[in-house]
Motif scaffolding. Sequence first.
Motif, PDB file in Angstrom:
ATOM      1  N   ASN A  28       0.831  -1.199   0.000  1.00  0.00           N
ATOM      2  CA  ASN A  28       0.000   0.000   0.000  1.00  0.00           C
ATOM      3  C   ASN A  28       0.871   1.256   0.000  1.00  0.00           C
ATOM      4  O   ASN A  28       0.612   2.202  -0.744  1.00  0.00           O
ATOM      5  CB  ASN A  28      -0.921  -0.017   1.222  1.00  0.00           C
ATOM      6  N   ILE A  29       1.907   1.261   0.815  1.00  0.00           N
ATOM      7  CA  ILE A  29       2.816   2.424   0.868  1.00  0.00           C
ATOM      8  C   ILE A  29       3.581   2.559  -0.447  1.00  0.00           C
ATOM      9  O   ILE A  29       3.744   3.659  -0.977  1.00  0.00           O
ATOM     10  CB  ILE A  29       3.779   2.287   2.067  1.00  0.00           C
ATOM     11  N   ARG A  30       4.057   1.444  -1.004  1.00  0.00           N
ATOM     12  CA  ARG A  30       4.796   1.491  -2.276  1.00  0.00           C
ATOM     13  C   ARG A  30       3.934   2.012  -3.412  1.00  0.00           C
ATOM     14  O   ARG A  30       4.400   2.784  -4.252  1.00  0.00           O
ATOM     15  CB  ARG A  30       5.301   0.093  -2.650  1.00  0.00           C
ATOM     16  N   GLU A  31       2.672   1.585  -3.471  1.00  0.00           N
ATOM     17  CA  GLU A  31       1.800   2.009  -4.568  1.00  0.00           C
ATOM     18  C   GLU A  31       1.508   3.498  -4.520  1.00  0.00           C
ATOM     19  O   GLU A  31       1.366   4.133  -5.563  1.00  0.00           O
ATOM     20  CB  GLU A  31       0.494   1.220  -4.519  1.00  0.00           C
ATOM     21  N   LYS A  32       1.395   4.060  -3.332  1.00  0.00           N
ATOM     22  CA  LYS A  32       1.124   5.495  -3.220  1.00  0.00           C
ATOM     23  C   LYS A  32       2.362   6.317  -3.517  1.00  0.00           C
ATOM     24  O   LYS A  32       2.266   7.460  -3.934  1.00  0.00           O
ATOM     25  CB  LYS A  32       0.652   5.813  -1.793  1.00  0.00           C
ATOM     26  N   GLY A  33       3.512   5.739  -3.289  1.00  0.00           N
ATOM     27  CA  GLY A  33       4.750   6.500  -3.422  1.00  0.00           C
ATOM     28  C   GLY A  33       5.006   7.231  -2.127  1.00  0.00           C
ATOM     29  O   GLY A  33       4.089   7.709  -1.466  1.00  0.00           O
ATOM     30  N   ILE A  34       6.245   7.318  -1.746  1.00  0.00           N
ATOM     31  CA  ILE A  34       6.592   7.946  -0.479  1.00  0.00           C
ATOM     32  C   ILE A  34       7.094   9.356  -0.737  1.00  0.00           C
ATOM     33  O   ILE A  34       7.892   9.592  -1.638  1.00  0.00           O
ATOM     34  CB  ILE A  34       7.606   7.080   0.285  1.00  0.00           C
ATOM     35  N   ILE A  35       6.579  10.301   0.023  1.00  0.00           N
ATOM     36  CA  ILE A  35       6.965  11.704  -0.089  1.00  0.00           C
ATOM     37  C   ILE A  35       8.010  11.990   0.980  1.00  0.00           C
ATOM     38  O   ILE A  35       7.784  11.720   2.161  1.00  0.00           O
ATOM     39  CB  ILE A  35       5.748  12.627   0.089  1.00  0.00           C
ATOM     40  N   ILE A  36       9.139  12.530   0.558  1.00  0.00           N
ATOM     41  CA  ILE A  36      10.205  12.864   1.489  1.00  0.00           C
ATOM     42  C   ILE A  36      10.312  14.379   1.547  1.00  0.00           C
ATOM     43  O   ILE A  36      10.707  15.024   0.576  1.00  0.00           O
ATOM     44  CB  ILE A  36      11.539  12.230   1.054  1.00  0.00           C
ATOM     45  N   LYS A  37       9.938  14.946   2.681  1.00  0.00           N
ATOM     46  CA  LYS A  37      10.007  16.398   2.855  1.00  0.00           C
ATOM     47  C   LYS A  37      11.427  16.802   3.215  1.00  0.00           C
ATOM     48  O   LYS A  37      12.332  15.974   3.332  1.00  0.00           O
ATOM     49  CB  LYS A  37       9.007  16.825   3.920  1.00  0.00           C
ATOM     50  N   GLU A  38      11.642  18.104   3.378  1.00  0.00           N
ATOM     51  CA  GLU A  38      12.984  18.638   3.606  1.00  0.00           C
ATOM     52  C   GLU A  38      13.627  18.065   4.873  1.00  0.00           C
ATOM     53  O   GLU A  38      14.804  17.735   4.879  1.00  0.00           O
ATOM     54  CB  GLU A  38      12.929  20.168   3.693  1.00  0.00           C
ATOM     55  N   ALA A  39      12.855  17.935   5.947  1.00  0.00           N
ATOM     56  CA  ALA A  39      13.413  17.383   7.190  1.00  0.00           C
ATOM     57  C   ALA A  39      13.834  15.930   6.974  1.00  0.00           C
ATOM     58  O   ALA A  39      14.857  15.483   7.502  1.00  0.00           O
ATOM     59  CB  ALA A  39      12.385  17.470   8.307  1.00  0.00           C
ATOM     60  N   GLY A  40      13.058  15.183   6.214  1.00  0.00           N
ATOM     61  CA  GLY A  40      13.414  13.805   5.907  1.00  0.00           C
ATOM     62  C   GLY A  40      14.669  13.711   5.057  1.00  0.00           C
ATOM     63  O   GLY A  40      15.501  12.829   5.254  1.00  0.00           O
ATOM     64  N   LYS A  41      14.824  14.623   4.108  1.00  0.00           N
ATOM     65  CA  LYS A  41      16.027  14.630   3.270  1.00  0.00           C
ATOM     66  C   LYS A  41      17.266  14.924   4.095  1.00  0.00           C
ATOM     67  O   LYS A  41      18.331  14.354   3.859  1.00  0.00           O
ATOM     68  CB  LYS A  41      15.879  15.653   2.142  1.00  0.00           C
ATOM     69  N   GLN A  42      17.127  15.828   5.073  1.00  0.00           N
ATOM     70  CA  GLN A  42      18.264  16.132   5.947  1.00  0.00           C
ATOM     71  C   GLN A  42      18.643  14.920   6.786  1.00  0.00           C
ATOM     72  O   GLN A  42      19.826  14.638   6.983  1.00  0.00           O
ATOM     73  CB  GLN A  42      17.935  17.321   6.844  1.00  0.00           C
ATOM     74  N   GLN A  43      17.648  14.192   7.278  1.00  0.00           N
ATOM     75  CA  GLN A  43      17.947  12.995   8.057  1.00  0.00           C
ATOM     76  C   GLN A  43      18.571  11.915   7.185  1.00  0.00           C
ATOM     77  O   GLN A  43      19.456  11.187   7.640  1.00  0.00           O
ATOM     78  CB  GLN A  43      16.683  12.449   8.719  1.00  0.00           C
ATOM     79  N   LEU A  44      18.115  11.802   5.946  1.00  0.00           N
ATOM     80  CA  LEU A  44      18.711  10.828   5.041  1.00  0.00           C
ATOM     81  C   LEU A  44      20.185  11.131   4.802  1.00  0.00           C
ATOM     82  O   LEU A  44      21.027  10.243   4.849  1.00  0.00           O
ATOM     83  CB  LEU A  44      17.966  10.805   3.703  1.00  0.00           C
ATOM     84  N   SER A  45      20.498  12.388   4.563  1.00  0.00           N
ATOM     85  CA  SER A  45      21.899  12.742   4.310  1.00  0.00           C
ATOM     86  C   SER A  45      22.736  12.622   5.581  1.00  0.00           C
ATOM     87  O   SER A  45      23.905  12.254   5.524  1.00  0.00           O
ATOM     88  CB  SER A  45      21.996  14.150   3.728  1.00  0.00           C
TER      89      SER A  45
END
Length: 125
Positions: A43-60
């Motif tokens: 269900n999550i994969r089909e909708k696609g996951i949105i990564i906001k700016e705070a999430g991008k900072q945590q990823l990096s």
Amino acid sequence: MKLKFRLAYYLFGLTLGGMLVVFIFNKRGQDFCYLPNCRALKNIREKGIIIKEAGKQQLSATGVTQNDIMRSLEYGDIDFSKSNVPHAGGGKLYVIEGRTAENEPIIFEVVNYSDRAELLNVKKK
């Protein structure tokens, strides 16, 4: 007819029918996804996951890539003892455990809304 012959005919027919069903459904691209973990991740994969700016900072900051997140959405496990909790805005929080390309364990939180999924938090174990 003796019981062992009946059982042998039954098992032969069941095996033959099972193989036929597998060959028919594999050609159509169907997959077995009836377990709760698989259904929620799909269900999550089909909708696609949105990564906001705070999430991008945590990823990096953690060194986790978006490919690692997508791979974990394919092969990861949901911790249902911490998940399926109502979240502000009408979504449900899911805690997903996965691995990076270097086989390091990661844990991330996704809020699953009815029309989208958003990445909240990412951390390495």
